[in-house]
Design an enzyme around this catalytic site. Structure first.
Site, PDB file in Angstrom:
ATOM      1  N   GLU A  32     -42.012 -49.922 -23.962  1.00 32.26           N
ATOM      2  CA  GLU A  32     -40.860 -49.869 -23.065  1.00 32.26           C
ATOM      3  C   GLU A  32     -40.939 -50.991 -22.026  1.00 32.26           C
ATOM      4  O   GLU A  32     -42.000 -51.224 -21.459  1.00 32.26           O
ATOM      5  CB  GLU A  32     -40.804 -48.504 -22.370  1.00 32.26           C
ATOM      6  CG  GLU A  32     -40.618 -47.353 -23.369  1.00 32.26           C
ATOM      7  CD  GLU A  32     -40.584 -45.987 -22.712  1.00 32.26           C
ATOM      8  OE1 GLU A  32     -40.689 -45.915 -21.462  1.00 32.26           O
ATOM      9  OE2 GLU A  32     -40.470 -44.986 -23.420  1.00 32.26           O
ATOM     10  N   ARG A  52     -42.981 -38.733 -25.127  1.00 31.45           N
ATOM     11  CA  ARG A  52     -43.552 -40.073 -25.033  1.00 31.45           C
ATOM     12  C   ARG A  52     -43.379 -40.760 -26.380  1.00 31.45           C
ATOM     13  O   ARG A  52     -43.568 -40.154 -27.432  1.00 31.45           O
ATOM     14  CB  ARG A  52     -45.037 -40.021 -24.659  1.00 31.45           C
ATOM     15  CG  ARG A  52     -45.315 -39.619 -23.224  1.00 31.45           C
ATOM     16  CD  ARG A  52     -44.836 -40.688 -22.226  1.00 31.45           C
ATOM     17  NE  ARG A  52     -45.201 -40.372 -20.844  1.00 31.45           N
ATOM     18  CZ  ARG A  52     -44.468 -39.658 -20.014  1.00 31.45           C
ATOM     19  NH1 ARG A  52     -43.318 -39.155 -20.446  1.00 31.45           N
ATOM     20  NH2 ARG A  52     -44.862 -39.443 -18.774  1.00 31.45           N
ATOM     21  N   HIS A  95     -35.454 -44.004 -21.190  1.00 30.00           N
ATOM     22  CA  HIS A  95     -36.447 -43.145 -20.530  1.00 30.00           C
ATOM     23  C   HIS A  95     -35.859 -42.574 -19.237  1.00 30.00           C
ATOM     24  O   HIS A  95     -36.443 -42.665 -18.153  1.00 30.00           O
ATOM     25  CB  HIS A  95     -37.732 -43.930 -20.232  1.00 30.00           C
ATOM     26  CG  HIS A  95     -38.931 -43.029 -20.061  1.00 30.00           C
ATOM     27  ND1 HIS A  95     -40.202 -43.421 -20.399  1.00 30.00           N
ATOM     28  CD2 HIS A  95     -39.053 -41.762 -19.581  1.00 30.00           C
ATOM     29  CE1 HIS A  95     -41.061 -42.439 -20.140  1.00 30.00           C
ATOM     30  NE2 HIS A  95     -40.372 -41.423 -19.642  1.00 30.00           N
TER      31      HIS A  95
END
Length: 342
Positions: free
Chosen positions: A266, A237, A285
């Site tokens: 993000e 993360r 991601h």
């Protein structure tokens, strides 16, 4: 017949076919799709829900207080940082995740980032496509064999990564205060302090879950300890790394580079300094993703609802174990149900 309302707060898939397939044998389950972004939208959609499947929408204490009869909340993926676990536990709501759906995918992606950065693959590709046919743009490249990989966290994914790098001749260290040292040694990995890992490793790969104790755990102090030729990789993360400290370390030459699948915010903002750095690799991601992993994650998230509503059992992947003090369910007998999903 008892009817159960199951709300999907939000999702980024083209449909909910895997969730529907899990629920299809049960006429008592009504699947209600929503696309919530705010607390108020979640409350409006879920106040009378018996179960919730969640991706990114906030399941805060305010939301949980408004839930009238929810028994279980499952989350797509491993992390549960969108959910207030304490509030859910106090209200007797089971929280479940899917901790085992993408172990190989994330380990493979971390390894791909390591290899791509150390061999300067993306940099060489960029310059070659600009008609700059010159190996010197990649200098320096160092032999991987004999170097040290430091794993921040030693759960299932970094354990898989440690196994994958063995043939490459890397020495592997790990920092994980919850993992037994003798068990790590059995896997050929040496447990060390975070300070020792940062000062020793040539490659630091971050695999810690995001929680209060890990937010910003890799910051200015840790970058100051690293060698100038160290690279940092993150497939966990974004906020586990203090991003301002990372940018400063890169700009000041304290470390050699970074390879990141995740960032603090993000999607990454258009003017972010990381985007203009040749010594940084960024992916959106995507480490978790394969077609098989996506199906497994979504199906298992739905099955966690079935565990509770249909079988009156604790979900197989119960996160808030202390909820057992607040709600009495049967021990899970879900093995066969989940085996059919893989």
């Amino acid at each position: 017949m008892q009817k159960w309302k199951v709300v999907v707060t939000d999702w980024e898939y083209e449909d909910l076919r895997f969730e529907e397939a899990v629920f299809s044998p049960y006429e008592s389950i009504e699947l209600v799709p929503a696309q919530c972004r705010t607390e108020d939208e979640v409350i409006a959609a879920c106040a009378d829900a018996d179960a919730i499947i969640n991706q990114y929408a906030p399941i805060s204490a305010k939301v949980i207080e408004a839930l009238e009869k929810c028994r279980v909340i499952t989350r797509y993926g491993v992390g549960v940082n969108t959910i207030d676990l304490d509030a859910a536990t106090a209200k007797g709501i089971c929280i479940a995740n899917v901790p085992d759906y993408c172990m190989d995918e994330v380990a493979d992606h971390a390894l791909a980032l390591i290899l791509s950065w150390t061999r300067k693959i993306t940099l060489a590709d960029r310059y070659t496509k600009e008609h700059k046919w010159d190996f010197k743009v990649t200098q320096p490249i160092y032999r991987l064999r004999g170097r040290t990989l430091g794993l921040v966290g030693f759960g299932k994914i970094p354990q898989a990564l440690a196994e994958k790098v063995k043939p490459l001749g890397l020495k592997v260290l790990a920092y994980d205060p919850y993992f037994p040292a003798d068990k790590a040694e059995e896997k050929g990995v040496t447990l060390v302090s975070l300070d020792e890992l940062c000062s020793t490793a040539d490659i630091v790969s971050v695999h810690a879950p995001l929680m209060a104790a890990t937010k910003g755990m890799i910051g200015s102090r840790q970058f100051d300890l690293m060698k100038q030729d160290t690279i940092i990789v993150n497939t966990s993360r974004g906020p586990v790394i203090d991003e301002a400290a990372l940018v400063a370390a890169l700009q000041q030459g304290k470390i050699a580079g970074a390879a990141l699948d995740v960032v603090e915010e993000e999607p990454i903002v258009r003017d972010h300094p990381l985007l203009s750095m040749d010594n940084v690799i960024l992916t959106p991601h995507v480490a978790w993703y394969s077609e098989e992993a996506a199906e497994e994650m979504r199906s298992k998230a739905a099955m966690g609802v079935v565990d509770v509503l249909i079988h009156n059992e604790y979900p197989k992947y119960l996160v808030n174990q202390s909820v057992r003090d607040h709600v009495a369910l049967k021990p899970t007998q879900a093995g066969e149900r989940y085996a059919a999903l893989v």
